[in-house]
Design a protein around this motif. Structure first.
Motif, PDB file in Angstrom:
ATOM      1  N   ARG A  20      39.377  -2.742 -36.096  1.00  0.00           N
ATOM      2  CA  ARG A  20      38.405  -3.831 -36.088  1.00  0.00           C
ATOM      3  C   ARG A  20      39.133  -5.146 -35.897  1.00  0.00           C
ATOM      4  NH1 ARG A  20      35.885  -4.200 -41.439  1.00  0.00           N
ATOM      5  NH2 ARG A  20      34.070  -5.160 -40.537  1.00  0.00           N
ATOM      6  N   VAL A  21      38.400  -6.104 -35.391  1.00  0.00           N
ATOM      7  CA  VAL A  21      38.896  -7.480 -35.387  1.00  0.00           C
ATOM      8  C   VAL A  21      38.089  -8.197 -36.465  1.00  0.00           C
ATOM      9  CG1 VAL A  21      39.281  -9.573 -34.048  1.00  0.00           C
ATOM     10  CG2 VAL A  21      39.340  -7.334 -32.898  1.00  0.00           C
ATOM     11  N   VAL A  22      38.795  -8.783 -37.427  1.00  0.00           N
ATOM     12  CA  VAL A  22      38.127  -9.472 -38.537  1.00  0.00           C
ATOM     13  C   VAL A  22      38.774 -10.845 -38.737  1.00  0.00           C
ATOM     14  CG1 VAL A  22      37.484  -7.342 -39.759  1.00  0.00           C
ATOM     15  CG2 VAL A  22      39.675  -8.430 -40.266  1.00  0.00           C
ATOM     16  N   GLY A  23      38.067 -11.692 -39.482  1.00  0.00           N
ATOM     17  CA  GLY A  23      38.645 -12.975 -39.883  1.00  0.00           C
ATOM     18  C   GLY A  23      39.478 -12.782 -41.134  1.00  0.00           C
ATOM     19  N   ILE A  24      40.134 -13.843 -41.607  1.00  0.00           N
ATOM     20  CA  ILE A  24      40.949 -13.679 -42.835  1.00  0.00           C
ATOM     21  C   ILE A  24      40.065 -13.456 -44.054  1.00  0.00           C
ATOM     22  CG2 ILE A  24      43.139 -14.768 -42.179  1.00  0.00           C
ATOM     23  CD1 ILE A  24      42.047 -17.390 -43.274  1.00  0.00           C
ATOM     24  N   ASP A  25      38.749 -13.734 -43.914  1.00  0.00           N
ATOM     25  CA  ASP A  25      37.807 -13.446 -45.003  1.00  0.00           C
ATOM     26  C   ASP A  25      37.265 -12.019 -44.912  1.00  0.00           C
ATOM     27  OD1 ASP A  25      36.379 -13.666 -42.685  1.00  0.00           O
ATOM     28  OD2 ASP A  25      34.943 -15.156 -43.422  1.00  0.00           O
ATOM     29  N   GLY A  26      37.709 -11.263 -43.919  1.00  0.00           N
ATOM     30  CA  GLY A  26      37.272  -9.871 -43.765  1.00  0.00           C
ATOM     31  C   GLY A  26      35.995  -9.720 -42.946  1.00  0.00           C
ATOM     32  N   ALA A  27      35.378 -10.830 -42.551  1.00  0.00           N
ATOM     33  CA  ALA A  27      34.125 -10.740 -41.779  1.00  0.00           C
ATOM     34  C   ALA A  27      34.438 -10.285 -40.348  1.00  0.00           C
ATOM     35  CB  ALA A  27      33.435 -12.102 -41.746  1.00  0.00           C
ATOM     36  N   PRO A  28      33.586  -9.391 -39.796  1.00  0.00           N
ATOM     37  CA  PRO A  28      33.867  -8.912 -38.432  1.00  0.00           C
ATOM     38  C   PRO A  28      33.831 -10.046 -37.414  1.00  0.00           C
ATOM     39  CG  PRO A  28      31.710  -8.144 -39.212  1.00  0.00           C
ATOM     40  CD  PRO A  28      32.374  -8.800 -40.375  1.00  0.00           C
ATOM     41  N   VAL A  29      34.691  -9.944 -36.425  1.00  0.00           N
ATOM     42  CA  VAL A  29      34.655 -10.894 -35.308  1.00  0.00           C
ATOM     43  C   VAL A  29      34.138 -10.120 -34.101  1.00  0.00           C
ATOM     44  CG1 VAL A  29      35.985 -12.445 -33.819  1.00  0.00           C
ATOM     45  CG2 VAL A  29      36.578 -12.234 -36.249  1.00  0.00           C
ATOM     46  N   ALA A  30      32.908 -10.415 -33.717  1.00  0.00           N
ATOM     47  CA  ALA A  30      32.308  -9.752 -32.545  1.00  0.00           C
ATOM     48  C   ALA A  30      32.721 -10.514 -31.294  1.00  0.00           C
ATOM     49  CB  ALA A  30      30.789  -9.761 -32.684  1.00  0.00           C
ATOM     50  N   GLY A  31      32.840  -9.790 -30.179  1.00  0.00           N
ATOM     51  CA  GLY A  31      33.113 -10.449 -28.902  1.00  0.00           C
ATOM     52  C   GLY A  31      34.552 -10.916 -28.749  1.00  0.00           C
ATOM     53  N   ALA A  32      35.452 -10.457 -29.626  1.00  0.00           N
ATOM     54  CA  ALA A  32      36.871 -10.807 -29.440  1.00  0.00           C
ATOM     55  C   ALA A  32      37.404 -10.018 -28.249  1.00  0.00           C
ATOM     56  CB  ALA A  32      37.669 -10.459 -30.694  1.00  0.00           C
ATOM     57  N   VAL A  33      38.232 -10.648 -27.436  1.00  0.00           N
ATOM     58  CA  VAL A  33      38.824  -9.946 -26.292  1.00  0.00           C
ATOM     59  C   VAL A  33      40.215  -9.469 -26.691  1.00  0.00           C
ATOM     60  CG1 VAL A  33      39.609 -10.182 -23.902  1.00  0.00           C
ATOM     61  CG2 VAL A  33      37.460 -11.263 -24.637  1.00  0.00           C
ATOM     62  N   LEU A  34      40.450  -8.174 -26.492  1.00  0.00           N
ATOM     63  CA  LEU A  34      41.772  -7.597 -26.770  1.00  0.00           C
ATOM     64  C   LEU A  34      42.409  -7.248 -25.432  1.00  0.00           C
ATOM     65  CD1 LEU A  34      39.540  -6.105 -28.985  1.00  0.00           C
ATOM     66  CD2 LEU A  34      41.739  -5.733 -30.063  1.00  0.00           C
ATOM     67  N   ASP A  35      43.412  -8.019 -25.033  1.00  0.00           N
ATOM     68  CA  ASP A  35      44.134  -7.757 -23.789  1.00  0.00           C
ATOM     69  C   ASP A  35      45.331  -6.880 -24.184  1.00  0.00           C
ATOM     70  OD1 ASP A  35      45.240  -7.899 -21.265  1.00  0.00           O
ATOM     71  OD2 ASP A  35      44.870 -10.044 -21.042  1.00  0.00           O
ATOM     72  N   VAL A  36      45.367  -5.661 -23.647  1.00  0.00           N
ATOM     73  CA  VAL A  36      46.336  -4.654 -24.095  1.00  0.00           C
ATOM     74  C   VAL A  36      47.268  -4.307 -22.938  1.00  0.00           C
ATOM     75  CG1 VAL A  36      46.538  -2.295 -25.013  1.00  0.00           C
ATOM     76  CG2 VAL A  36      44.476  -3.623 -25.487  1.00  0.00           C
ATOM     77  N   TRP A  37      48.556  -4.145 -23.213  1.00  0.00           N
ATOM     78  CA  TRP A  37      49.462  -3.624 -22.189  1.00  0.00           C
ATOM     79  C   TRP A  37      50.636  -2.913 -22.844  1.00  0.00           C
ATOM     80  CZ3 TRP A  37      49.507  -8.562 -23.861  1.00  0.00           C
ATOM     81  CH2 TRP A  37      50.712  -9.247 -24.004  1.00  0.00           C
ATOM     82  N   GLN A  38      51.182  -1.946 -22.148  1.00  0.00           N
ATOM     83  CA  GLN A  38      52.320  -1.196 -22.686  1.00  0.00           C
ATOM     84  C   GLN A  38      53.113  -0.588 -21.533  1.00  0.00           C
ATOM     85  OE1 GLN A  38      49.822   2.233 -24.566  1.00  0.00           O
ATOM     86  NE2 GLN A  38      51.688   3.221 -23.785  1.00  0.00           N
ATOM     87  N   ALA A  39      54.344  -0.194 -21.844  1.00  0.00           N
ATOM     88  CA  ALA A  39      55.176   0.490 -20.849  1.00  0.00           C
ATOM     89  C   ALA A  39      54.791   1.969 -20.825  1.00  0.00           C
ATOM     90  CB  ALA A  39      56.644   0.353 -21.222  1.00  0.00           C
ATOM     91  N   SER A  40      55.032   2.603 -19.694  1.00  0.00           N
ATOM     92  CA  SER A  40      54.840   4.049 -19.617  1.00  0.00           C
ATOM     93  C   SER A  40      55.970   4.715 -20.410  1.00  0.00           C
ATOM     94  CB  SER A  40      54.884   4.467 -18.149  1.00  0.00           C
ATOM     95  OG  SER A  40      55.680   5.587 -17.976  1.00  0.00           O
TER      96      SER A  40
END
Ligand code: BEZ
Ligand code: FE
Length: 308
Positions: free
Chosen positions: A141-161
């Motif tokens: 989940r993506v949450v704030g420091i208060d634990g509340a969910p953050v909707a609509g957060a963009v997670l840009d992910v990348w990794q090596a093979s």
């Protein structure tokens, strides 16, 4: 020390150089530029006076800097790599992101982030071409420091093979293989699949490699997946989630691994009802990203494409 502009005088001794140069820069209007350049000149001159380089050493050093620039283009960034192996990127990261409010710890961006990753739906797989390695199901989940969910957060992910190369370094991988952008749902949840990352060596065929070899250093990074998590009203989090043995984490050539961002990668050797199609063994990792309130900005990508 605050230097003021004075009538220029000719330099006669070593001791004249620093005050003369600082006086020449004293009319800099931008106060931050003045502060930074004053400190830079003071420390640079101190360093030169301490190490007393020969002219040959100075020429060599200048050539090394020229080469890190010449080796940098839209597909490869040797300048970022140099900052990373010198520990500069990690130091700047820690100065600007101390984690003191309970937010997820950050880690350096590295030279392999490129913008424009494909937009994906939750559950998509970022392995776009034949990619070796066990399947990995990553969620949280993506949450704030208060634990509340953050909707609509963009997670840009990348990794090596798992062969140790990012897609932009490897012509056998499809464009944007192992890269994707996901959006957290109303309850803050995100999930995607990939392959379990492996450790890999940073590029050593350029001036950074020359330096690492001269210093008898290893060139390995521990296994990790990169994330940039951004959402309006929240400070953007640039981080990496690590999966490796403690010795490999401590030996990270760019000093990026931190205990708080070691993921719990669980190996599954039996079928699991949540992952009915997964070949065995496969891995899961659950990680919640905690964002602190702030401004959402995105880093400038060090590279912009893949050589075709
Ligand atoms: C990376 O994690 O992608 C990376 C970071 C620093 C240097 C080389 C690679
Ligand atoms: Fe990486």
């Amino acid at each position: 020390m605050d230097y003021v502009s004075t009538t220029p005088k000719l330099i006669t001794t070593e001791a004249d150089v620093t005050p003369t140069v600082l006086a020449a820069m004293a009319d800099t209007e931008n106060p931050r530029l003045k502060e930074i350049m004053t400190a830079l000149v003071e420390h640079l001159h101190q360093f030169i006076l301490k190490t007393r380089p020969t002219e040959e050493e100075f020429e060599y050093a200048l050539r090394w800097i020229v080469e890190i620039g010449q080796r940098t283009n839209e597909f490869h960034n040797e300048v970022v790599l140099a900052a990373d192996v010198l520990g500069a990127s990690t130091l700047i990261d820690l100065i600007n992101n101390d984690g003191m409010q309970g937010e997820t710890m950050s880690a350096l961006l590295g030279p392999f982030y490129r913008g424009g990753a494909p937009v994906c739906g939750n559950g998509d797989c970022i392995a776009r071409s034949e990619t070796p390695g066990a399947s990995l199901f990553f969620s949280g989940r993506v949450v704030g420091i208060d634990g509340a969910p953050v909707a609509g957060a963009v997670l840009d992910v990348w990794q090596a093979s798992p062969v140790g190369l990012y897609e932009n370094q490897d012509e056998t991988q499809e464009d944007c293989n192992l890269r994707g952008k996901f959006t957290s749902e109303a309850d803050g949840r995100y999930h995607f699949s990939s392959v379990k990352p492996a450790g890999y060596p940073v590029p050593t065929d350029g001036p950074v490699g020359v330096l690492l070899r001269a210093q008898n250093r290893e060139s390995m990074r521990p296994a990790h997946v990169h994330f940039i998590v951004s959402a309006p009203g929240h400070k953007t989090l640039v981080t990496q989630i690590f999966s490796d043995a403690p010795e490999a984490l401590a030996a990270d050539v760019v000093f990026g691994a931190k205990q708080q961002i070691v993921g719990n990668f669980v190996m599954h050797t039996e079928p699991h009802p949540d992952y009915p199609d997964a070949s065995l063994p496969f891995y899961t990792c659950k990680y919640d990203f905690k964002l602190v309130p702030g401004t959402s900005t995105l880093p400038v990508p060090p590279i912009s494409g893949k050589k075709s």
